[in-house]
Design a protein around this motif. Structure first.
Motif, PDB file in Angstrom:
ATOM      1  N   LEU A   1      20.460  30.898  88.512  1.00  0.00           N
ATOM      2  CA  LEU A   1      21.852  31.329  88.439  1.00  0.00           C
ATOM      3  C   LEU A   1      22.390  31.194  87.018  1.00  0.00           C
ATOM      4  N   ALA A   2      22.104  30.070  86.393  1.00  0.00           N
ATOM      5  CA  ALA A   2      22.576  29.850  85.019  1.00  0.00           C
ATOM      6  C   ALA A   2      21.940  30.841  84.054  1.00  0.00           C
ATOM      7  N   ALA A   3      20.657  31.116  84.236  1.00  0.00           N
ATOM      8  CA  ALA A   3      19.999  32.089  83.358  1.00  0.00           C
ATOM      9  C   ALA A   3      20.616  33.474  83.526  1.00  0.00           C
ATOM     10  N   ALA A   4      20.964  33.823  84.758  1.00  0.00           N
ATOM     11  CA  ALA A   4      21.607  35.123  84.988  1.00  0.00           C
ATOM     12  C   ALA A   4      22.966  35.182  84.289  1.00  0.00           C
ATOM     13  N   ILE A   5      23.723  34.116  84.344  1.00  0.00           N
ATOM     14  CA  ILE A   5      25.037  34.088  83.676  1.00  0.00           C
ATOM     15  C   ILE A   5      24.870  34.204  82.167  1.00  0.00           C
ATOM     16  N   VAL A   6      23.938  33.437  81.607  1.00  0.00           N
ATOM     17  CA  VAL A   6      23.743  33.453  80.153  1.00  0.00           C
ATOM     18  C   VAL A   6      23.207  34.806  79.693  1.00  0.00           C
ATOM     19  N   MET A   7      22.282  35.391  80.449  1.00  0.00           N
ATOM     20  CA  MET A   7      21.746  36.698  80.064  1.00  0.00           C
ATOM     21  C   MET A   7      22.804  37.787  80.192  1.00  0.00           C
ATOM     22  N   THR A   8      23.651  37.683  81.187  1.00  0.00           N
ATOM     23  CA  THR A   8      24.739  38.654  81.330  1.00  0.00           C
ATOM     24  C   THR A   8      25.684  38.572  80.131  1.00  0.00           C
TER      25      THR A   8
ATOM     26  N   SER B   1      25.992  24.767  80.988  1.00  0.00           N
ATOM     27  CA  SER B   1      26.080  23.476  81.682  1.00  0.00           C
ATOM     28  C   SER B   1      25.251  23.489  82.959  1.00  0.00           C
ATOM     29  N   LEU B   2      25.320  24.587  83.696  1.00  0.00           N
ATOM     30  CA  LEU B   2      24.487  24.723  84.895  1.00  0.00           C
ATOM     31  C   LEU B   2      23.008  24.704  84.542  1.00  0.00           C
ATOM     32  N   LEU B   3      22.660  25.344  83.452  1.00  0.00           N
ATOM     33  CA  LEU B   3      21.264  25.343  83.014  1.00  0.00           C
ATOM     34  C   LEU B   3      20.791  23.923  82.736  1.00  0.00           C
ATOM     35  N   ALA B   4      21.602  23.150  82.061  1.00  0.00           N
ATOM     36  CA  ALA B   4      21.240  21.750  81.785  1.00  0.00           C
ATOM     37  C   ALA B   4      21.151  20.956  83.082  1.00  0.00           C
TER      38      ALA B   4
ATOM     39  N   VAL C   1      16.775  23.620  95.025  1.00  0.00           N
ATOM     40  CA  VAL C   1      18.138  23.623  94.485  1.00  0.00           C
ATOM     41  C   VAL C   1      18.100  23.698  92.960  1.00  0.00           C
ATOM     42  N   GLY C   2      17.244  22.904  92.330  1.00  0.00           N
ATOM     43  CA  GLY C   2      17.116  22.937  90.871  1.00  0.00           C
ATOM     44  C   GLY C   2      16.703  24.305  90.367  1.00  0.00           C
ATOM     45  N   LEU C   3      15.748  24.914  91.052  1.00  0.00           N
ATOM     46  CA  LEU C   3      15.308  26.253  90.644  1.00  0.00           C
ATOM     47  C   LEU C   3      16.429  27.269  90.817  1.00  0.00           C
ATOM     48  N   GLY C   4      17.150  27.173  91.920  1.00  0.00           N
ATOM     49  CA  GLY C   4      18.265  28.097  92.146  1.00  0.00           C
ATOM     50  C   GLY C   4      19.348  27.954  91.089  1.00  0.00           C
ATOM     51  N   ILE C   5      19.654  26.720  90.725  1.00  0.00           N
ATOM     52  CA  ILE C   5      20.665  26.484  89.686  1.00  0.00           C
ATOM     53  C   ILE C   5      20.207  27.065  88.358  1.00  0.00           C
ATOM     54  N   ILE C   6      18.938  26.858  88.018  1.00  0.00           N
ATOM     55  CA  ILE C   6      18.411  27.388  86.755  1.00  0.00           C
ATOM     56  C   ILE C   6      18.462  28.908  86.747  1.00  0.00           C
TER      57      ILE C   6
ATOM     58  N   VAL D   1      17.918  18.149  87.357  1.00  0.00           N
ATOM     59  CA  VAL D   1      17.436  18.030  88.738  1.00  0.00           C
ATOM     60  C   VAL D   1      15.918  18.207  88.780  1.00  0.00           C
ATOM     61  N   SER D   2      15.389  19.171  88.054  1.00  0.00           N
ATOM     62  CA  SER D   2      13.942  19.407  88.045  1.00  0.00           C
ATOM     63  C   SER D   2      13.187  18.217  87.460  1.00  0.00           C
ATOM     64  N   ILE D   3      13.676  17.664  86.392  1.00  0.00           N
ATOM     65  CA  ILE D   3      13.028  16.506  85.780  1.00  0.00           C
ATOM     66  C   ILE D   3      13.104  15.297  86.711  1.00  0.00           C
ATOM     67  N   TYR D   4      14.235  15.137  87.415  1.00  0.00           N
ATOM     68  CA  TYR D   4      14.378  14.051  88.380  1.00  0.00           C
ATOM     69  C   TYR D   4      13.326  14.165  89.479  1.00  0.00           C
TER      70      TYR D   4
END
Length: 92
Positions: free
Chosen positions: A39-46, A62-65, A32-37, A70-73
């Motif tokens: 998705l967020a990277a795709a939005i920011v790069m777009t 915000s999604l990237l953060a 889930v953490g990887l998927g969120i990252i 989640v990954s750090i947790y």
């Protein structure tokens, strides 16, 4: 000599099972953490190549953060489990 090899084989089997269990801990949360990252990277790069609403770009950051939180947790929880359950070769 065969008793020693049998003990080494048994320790190796237990070590492999231990590592497999450690790798399987919090697998869903990691994905889930990887998927969120991603998705967020795709939005920011777009947003770099085409104009997007500011709120969407802010949501991407915000999604990237959140993905990194989640990954750090997951890393923290797996490390805590590892410290609480060390692999011991002498256990029968």
């Amino acid at each position: 000599m065969s008793d020693e090899h049998a003990r080494e084989a048994e320790v190796l089997k237990r070590r492999i099972a231990y590592i497999d269990h450690l790798r399987s801990l919090h697998r869903f949360e990691r994905n889930v953490g990887l998927g969120i990252i991603l998705l967020a990277a795709a939005i920011v790069m777009t947003a770099q190549f085409m104009p997007l609403p500011k709120l969407l770009v802010l949501g991407g950051f915000s999604l990237l953060a959140a993905g990194w939180v989640v990954s750090i947790y997951v890393i923290w929880k797996r490390t805590a489990w590892r410290k609480a359950n060390p692999f011991e070769t002498w256990k029968p």
